[in-house]
Design a protein around this motif. Structure first.
Motif, PDB file in Angstrom:
ATOM      1  N   ILE A  57      -2.817   5.664   1.092  1.00  0.00           N
ATOM      2  CA  ILE A  57      -2.603   6.838   1.934  1.00  0.00           C
ATOM      3  C   ILE A  57      -3.938   7.480   2.324  1.00  0.00           C
ATOM      4  O   ILE A  57      -4.122   7.912   3.453  1.00  0.00           O
ATOM      5  N   VAL A  58      -4.876   7.539   1.376  1.00  0.00           N
ATOM      6  CA  VAL A  58      -6.178   8.170   1.606  1.00  0.00           C
ATOM      7  C   VAL A  58      -7.281   7.201   1.192  1.00  0.00           C
ATOM      8  O   VAL A  58      -7.230   6.629   0.099  1.00  0.00           O
ATOM      9  N   ASN A  59      -8.259   7.024   2.072  1.00  0.00           N
ATOM     10  CA  ASN A  59      -9.436   6.208   1.782  1.00  0.00           C
ATOM     11  C   ASN A  59     -10.644   7.078   2.109  1.00  0.00           C
ATOM     12  O   ASN A  59     -11.051   7.169   3.263  1.00  0.00           O
ATOM     13  N   ARG A  60     -11.171   7.752   1.096  1.00  0.00           N
ATOM     14  CA  ARG A  60     -12.228   8.744   1.313  1.00  0.00           C
ATOM     15  C   ARG A  60     -13.560   8.247   0.739  1.00  0.00           C
ATOM     16  O   ARG A  60     -13.660   7.953  -0.444  1.00  0.00           O
ATOM     17  N   ARG A  61     -14.562   8.188   1.598  1.00  0.00           N
ATOM     18  CA  ARG A  61     -15.903   7.804   1.142  1.00  0.00           C
ATOM     19  C   ARG A  61     -16.559   9.019   0.492  1.00  0.00           C
ATOM     20  O   ARG A  61     -16.685  10.074   1.102  1.00  0.00           O
ATOM     21  N   VAL A  62     -16.992   8.845  -0.758  1.00  0.00           N
ATOM     22  CA  VAL A  62     -17.656   9.917  -1.495  1.00  0.00           C
ATOM     23  C   VAL A  62     -19.170   9.786  -1.348  1.00  0.00           C
ATOM     24  O   VAL A  62     -19.880  10.770  -1.251  1.00  0.00           O
ATOM     25  N   SER A  63     -19.659   8.550  -1.365  1.00  0.00           N
ATOM     26  CA  SER A  63     -21.067   8.251  -1.140  1.00  0.00           C
ATOM     27  C   SER A  63     -21.146   6.878  -0.494  1.00  0.00           C
ATOM     28  O   SER A  63     -20.116   6.274  -0.179  1.00  0.00           O
ATOM     29  N   GLN A  64     -22.342   6.365  -0.328  1.00  0.00           N
ATOM     30  CA  GLN A  64     -22.522   5.080   0.344  1.00  0.00           C
ATOM     31  C   GLN A  64     -21.681   3.963  -0.286  1.00  0.00           C
ATOM     32  O   GLN A  64     -21.101   3.160   0.418  1.00  0.00           O
ATOM     33  N   GLN A  65     -21.607   3.934  -1.605  1.00  0.00           N
ATOM     34  CA  GLN A  65     -20.919   2.848  -2.303  1.00  0.00           C
ATOM     35  C   GLN A  65     -19.679   3.275  -3.076  1.00  0.00           C
ATOM     36  O   GLN A  65     -19.042   2.443  -3.719  1.00  0.00           O
ATOM     37  N   HIS A  66     -19.317   4.545  -3.062  1.00  0.00           N
ATOM     38  CA  HIS A  66     -18.194   5.028  -3.864  1.00  0.00           C
ATOM     39  C   HIS A  66     -17.108   5.676  -3.002  1.00  0.00           C
ATOM     40  O   HIS A  66     -17.416   6.458  -2.108  1.00  0.00           O
ATOM     41  N   PHE A  67     -15.862   5.341  -3.337  1.00  0.00           N
ATOM     42  CA  PHE A  67     -14.710   5.816  -2.581  1.00  0.00           C
ATOM     43  C   PHE A  67     -13.648   6.376  -3.519  1.00  0.00           C
ATOM     44  O   PHE A  67     -13.591   5.992  -4.699  1.00  0.00           O
ATOM     45  N   GLN A  68     -12.826   7.266  -2.990  1.00  0.00           N
ATOM     46  CA  GLN A  68     -11.622   7.708  -3.687  1.00  0.00           C
ATOM     47  C   GLN A  68     -10.437   7.241  -2.853  1.00  0.00           C
ATOM     48  O   GLN A  68     -10.396   7.470  -1.643  1.00  0.00           O
ATOM     49  N   LEU A  69      -9.501   6.568  -3.530  1.00  0.00           N
ATOM     50  CA  LEU A  69      -8.301   6.072  -2.871  1.00  0.00           C
ATOM     51  C   LEU A  69      -7.093   6.863  -3.338  1.00  0.00           C
ATOM     52  O   LEU A  69      -6.886   7.007  -4.544  1.00  0.00           O
ATOM     53  N   GLY A  70      -6.316   7.357  -2.401  1.00  0.00           N
ATOM     54  CA  GLY A  70      -5.046   8.007  -2.713  1.00  0.00           C
ATOM     55  C   GLY A  70      -3.934   7.005  -2.480  1.00  0.00           C
ATOM     56  O   GLY A  70      -3.763   6.505  -1.367  1.00  0.00           O
ATOM     57  N   LEU A  71      -3.204   6.669  -3.533  1.00  0.00           N
ATOM     58  CA  LEU A  71      -2.149   5.663  -3.460  1.00  0.00           C
ATOM     59  C   LEU A  71      -0.796   6.297  -3.724  1.00  0.00           C
ATOM     60  O   LEU A  71      -0.637   7.040  -4.697  1.00  0.00           O
ATOM     61  N   LYS A  72       0.163   6.000  -2.877  1.00  0.00           N
ATOM     62  CA  LYS A  72       1.528   6.492  -3.043  1.00  0.00           C
ATOM     63  C   LYS A  72       2.361   5.381  -3.672  1.00  0.00           C
ATOM     64  O   LYS A  72       2.329   4.237  -3.218  1.00  0.00           O
ATOM     65  N   PHE A  73       3.118   5.726  -4.719  1.00  0.00           N
ATOM     66  CA  PHE A  73       4.020   4.756  -5.331  1.00  0.00           C
ATOM     67  C   PHE A  73       5.179   4.488  -4.377  1.00  0.00           C
ATOM     68  O   PHE A  73       5.737   5.425  -3.792  1.00  0.00           O
ATOM     69  N   ILE A  74       5.549   3.221  -4.215  1.00  0.00           N
ATOM     70  CA  ILE A  74       6.683   2.869  -3.361  1.00  0.00           C
ATOM     71  C   ILE A  74       7.633   1.961  -4.129  1.00  0.00           C
ATOM     72  O   ILE A  74       7.215   1.205  -5.013  1.00  0.00           O
ATOM     73  N   ASN A  75       8.906   2.067  -3.825  1.00  0.00           N
ATOM     74  CA  ASN A  75       9.937   1.228  -4.465  1.00  0.00           C
ATOM     75  C   ASN A  75       9.844   1.261  -5.988  1.00  0.00           C
ATOM     76  O   ASN A  75       9.851   0.222  -6.644  1.00  0.00           O
ATOM     77  N   VAL A  76       9.763   2.454  -6.544  1.00  0.00           N
ATOM     78  CA  VAL A  76       9.617   2.619  -7.989  1.00  0.00           C
ATOM     79  C   VAL A  76      10.955   2.343  -8.676  1.00  0.00           C
ATOM     80  O   VAL A  76      11.967   2.972  -8.362  1.00  0.00           O
ATOM     81  N   ALA A  77      10.933   1.394  -9.601  1.00  0.00           N
ATOM     82  CA  ALA A  77      12.131   1.058 -10.370  1.00  0.00           C
ATOM     83  C   ALA A  77      12.378   2.144 -11.418  1.00  0.00           C
ATOM     84  O   ALA A  77      11.438   2.827 -11.849  1.00  0.00           O
ATOM     85  N   PRO A  78      13.634   2.324 -11.857  1.00  0.00           N
ATOM     86  CA  PRO A  78      13.929   3.352 -12.866  1.00  0.00           C
ATOM     87  C   PRO A  78      13.086   3.212 -14.137  1.00  0.00           C
ATOM     88  O   PRO A  78      12.625   4.216 -14.686  1.00  0.00           O
ATOM     89  N   GLU A  79      12.843   2.004 -14.592  1.00  0.00           N
ATOM     90  CA  GLU A  79      12.029   1.806 -15.795  1.00  0.00           C
ATOM     91  C   GLU A  79      10.579   2.225 -15.558  1.00  0.00           C
ATOM     92  O   GLU A  79       9.945   2.824 -16.426  1.00  0.00           O
ATOM     93  N   GLN A  80      10.054   1.940 -14.367  1.00  0.00           N
ATOM     94  CA  GLN A  80       8.701   2.365 -14.032  1.00  0.00           C
ATOM     95  C   GLN A  80       8.607   3.883 -13.975  1.00  0.00           C
ATOM     96  O   GLN A  80       7.639   4.474 -14.463  1.00  0.00           O
ATOM     97  N   LEU A  81       9.607   4.534 -13.394  1.00  0.00           N
ATOM     98  CA  LEU A  81       9.635   5.992 -13.331  1.00  0.00           C
ATOM     99  C   LEU A  81       9.661   6.584 -14.736  1.00  0.00           C
ATOM    100  O   LEU A  81       8.942   7.538 -15.030  1.00  0.00           O
ATOM    101  N   SER A  82      10.461   6.008 -15.590  1.00  0.00           N
ATOM    102  CA  SER A  82      10.532   6.462 -16.979  1.00  0.00           C
ATOM    103  C   SER A  82       9.171   6.322 -17.663  1.00  0.00           C
ATOM    104  O   SER A  82       8.732   7.222 -18.391  1.00  0.00           O
TER     105      SER A  82
END
Length: 117
Positions: A81-106
Motif C-alpha cells: 500500500i505504501v512504498n516510502r523512501r526514507v533515505s537513498q537505500q532505506h524504505f518503509q513499506l506499508g503492507l495490508k493483509f489480504i484474504n486472512v484466514a481465521p487461524e491467521q487472524l487468531s
C-alpha cells in the motif's frame, strides 16, 4: 488536526519478516516496525524493494511469514500500500493483509497480546 482513519490500533514491534512470492523460490527479509490486525509496516533496503517490484504485478501482492518467540504465522498474503523512501537505500513499506484466514487472524490477535507484555 489529522483525522485518524485506521480501523485497528498499531503496535510497535521489532522482529524479522520473511518475504516470498507465489511462483518463485526467492526469499527476502524485512524488519517489522509496527503492525495491526489490518497490516504491517516493514523497514527494508532498496534491493528488497527492487526485488518485490520485479517479481509482482501492480498492485504488488506477495506472501510474508512472521515467526517470533511466541507466535508463528506462515503464508500471510499482503498487498503493498505504501512504498516510502526514507533515505537513498532505506524504505518503509506499508503492507495490508489480504484474504486472512481465521487461524491467521487468531495468531495476529495472539501476537498483539505478546507485544503488550
Amino acid at each position: 488536526m489529522a483525522i485518524e482513519r485506521r480501523f485497528h490500533p498499531r503496535f510497535d514491534v521489532d522482529f524479522l519478516v520473511k518475504i516470498s512470492f507465489v511462483d518463485n523460490d526467492i526469499s527476502l527479509t524485512g524488519q517489522a516496525v509496527n503492525f495491526s490486525l489490518s497490516g504491517i509496516q516493514l523497514r527494508v533496503n532498496k534491493a528488497i524493494v527492487d526485488e518485490i517490484l520485479h517479481h509482482t504485478l501492480h498492485p504488488p501482492q506477495f506472501i510474508i511469514a512472521i515467526e517470533t518467540a511466541g507466535c508463528k504465522i506462515p503464508n500471510l498474503a499482503v498487498r503493498l500500500i505504501v512504498n516510502r523512501r526514507v533515505s537513498q537505500q532505506h524504505f518503509q513499506l506499508g503492507l495490508k493483509f489480504i484474504n486472512v484466514a481465521p487461524e491467521q487472524l487468531s495468531n495476529l490477535q495472539r501476537l498483539i497480546g505478546l507485544t503488550q507484555k
